[in-house]
Design a protein around this motif. Structure first.
Motif, PDB file in Angstrom:
ATOM      1  N   LEU A   1     -12.950   8.440  14.949  1.00 19.85           N
ATOM      2  CA  LEU A   1     -14.147   8.104  14.173  1.00 19.85           C
ATOM      3  C   LEU A   1     -13.857   8.137  12.672  1.00 19.85           C
ATOM      4  CD1 LEU A   1     -16.922   9.962  16.173  1.00 19.85           C
ATOM      5  CD2 LEU A   1     -16.663   7.488  15.902  1.00 19.85           C
ATOM      6  N   GLU A   2     -13.051   9.088  12.224  1.00 13.33           N
ATOM      7  CA  GLU A   2     -12.677   9.140  10.811  1.00 13.33           C
ATOM      8  C   GLU A   2     -11.896   7.899  10.406  1.00 13.33           C
ATOM      9  OE1 GLU A   2     -11.039  12.547   8.853  1.00 13.33           O
ATOM     10  OE2 GLU A   2     -12.171  13.881  10.165  1.00 13.33           O
ATOM     11  N   ALA A   3     -10.999   7.438  11.272  1.00 12.05           N
ATOM     12  CA  ALA A   3     -10.229   6.232  10.977  1.00 12.05           C
ATOM     13  C   ALA A   3     -11.143   5.017  10.885  1.00 12.05           C
ATOM     14  CB  ALA A   3      -9.153   6.022  12.044  1.00 12.05           C
ATOM     15  N   ILE A   4     -12.103   4.932  11.778  1.00 16.34           N
ATOM     16  CA  ILE A   4     -13.064   3.828  11.736  1.00 16.34           C
ATOM     17  C   ILE A   4     -13.880   3.902  10.447  1.00 16.34           C
ATOM     18  CG2 ILE A   4     -15.171   2.910  12.808  1.00 16.34           C
ATOM     19  CD1 ILE A   4     -13.916   3.781  15.539  1.00 16.34           C
ATOM     20  N   GLY A   5     -14.337   5.096  10.095  1.00 16.56           N
ATOM     21  CA  GLY A   5     -15.103   5.280   8.863  1.00 16.56           C
ATOM     22  C   GLY A   5     -14.297   4.910   7.632  1.00 16.56           C
ATOM     23  N   ALA A   6     -13.021   5.293   7.596  1.00 14.07           N
ATOM     24  CA  ALA A   6     -12.162   4.976   6.456  1.00 14.07           C
ATOM     25  C   ALA A   6     -11.981   3.465   6.333  1.00 14.07           C
ATOM     26  CB  ALA A   6     -10.813   5.670   6.602  1.00 14.07           C
ATOM     27  N   GLU A   7     -11.829   2.796   7.451  1.00  9.87           N
ATOM     28  CA  GLU A   7     -11.685   1.329   7.431  1.00  9.87           C
ATOM     29  C   GLU A   7     -12.956   0.675   6.906  1.00  9.87           C
ATOM     30  OE1 GLU A   7     -10.151  -2.450   7.672  1.00  9.87           O
ATOM     31  OE2 GLU A   7      -9.133  -0.520   7.666  1.00  9.87           O
ATOM     32  N   TRP A   8     -14.119   1.168   7.330  1.00  6.49           N
ATOM     33  CA  TRP A   8     -15.386   0.621   6.821  1.00  6.49           C
ATOM     34  C   TRP A   8     -15.532   0.887   5.322  1.00  6.49           C
ATOM     35  CZ3 TRP A   8     -18.414  -3.035   8.333  1.00  6.49           C
ATOM     36  CH2 TRP A   8     -18.453  -3.379   9.678  1.00  6.49           C
ATOM     37  N   ASP A   9     -15.144   2.073   4.879  1.00  4.59           N
ATOM     38  CA  ASP A   9     -15.200   2.380   3.445  1.00  4.59           C
ATOM     39  C   ASP A   9     -14.321   1.412   2.657  1.00  4.59           C
ATOM     40  OD1 ASP A   9     -16.953   4.474   3.846  1.00  4.59           O
ATOM     41  OD2 ASP A   9     -15.398   6.038   3.727  1.00  4.59           O
ATOM     42  N   ARG A  10     -13.119   1.119   3.182  1.00  3.24           N
ATOM     43  CA  ARG A  10     -12.217   0.188   2.526  1.00  3.24           C
ATOM     44  C   ARG A  10     -12.839  -1.204   2.444  1.00  3.24           C
ATOM     45  NH1 ARG A  10      -9.103  -3.753   3.461  1.00  3.24           N
ATOM     46  NH2 ARG A  10      -9.327  -3.743   5.710  1.00  3.24           N
ATOM     47  N   ARG A  11     -13.419  -1.650   3.545  1.00  2.00           N
ATOM     48  CA  ARG A  11     -14.048  -2.973   3.566  1.00  2.00           C
ATOM     49  C   ARG A  11     -15.244  -3.053   2.620  1.00  2.00           C
ATOM     50  NH1 ARG A  11     -14.027  -4.612   9.980  1.00  2.00           N
ATOM     51  NH2 ARG A  11     -11.760  -4.612  10.218  1.00  2.00           N
ATOM     52  N   LEU A  12     -16.065  -2.030   2.618  1.00  2.00           N
ATOM     53  CA  LEU A  12     -17.235  -2.018   1.739  1.00  2.00           C
ATOM     54  C   LEU A  12     -16.824  -1.993   0.264  1.00  2.00           C
ATOM     55  CD1 LEU A  12     -19.588   0.347   3.743  1.00  2.00           C
ATOM     56  CD2 LEU A  12     -19.864  -2.119   3.399  1.00  2.00           C
TER      57      LEU A  12
END
Length: 97
Positions: free
Chosen positions: A76-87
């Motif tokens: 979940l942290e990896a998914i969150g980090a990827e979303w943060d990068r995209r945003l």
């Protein structure tokens, strides 16, 4: 696994089991859910590897499998980090317009 975690009652069960091993009957006494519903939720949690059952005499108790929860948290942290990068990339593009 995420579908199993998407249910509020299952979160409550995991939280209760985080305090110590418990039977379905004991969990039903602590949560506003019937023993039969608890048993079904425990079955789902067991299928995805988040809890395991242990026979203690005539009673079946359930315990949380911490390693699996830790792995899920890392995912979940990896998914969150990827979303943060995209945003952040979207923000940069929008501010550059």
């Amino acid at each position: 696994m995420f579908a199993a975690l998407g249910d509020e009652t299952r979160w409550s069960i995991l939280a209760a089991l985080g305090e110590g091993d418990a039977s379905a009957s004991a969990l039903a006494g602590r949560l506003p859910v019937t023993r039969q519903a608890i048993a079904k939720h425990l079955s789902v949690l067991q299928e995805v590897g988040l809890v395991e059952s242990v026979r203690v005499g005539r009673e079946v108790r359930y315990r949380v499998l911490g390693a699996q929860l830790s792995e899920t948290a890392r995912r979940l942290e990896a998914i969150g980090a990827e979303w943060d990068r995209r945003l952040a990339a979207i923000k940069e593009i929008a501010e550059g317009l």
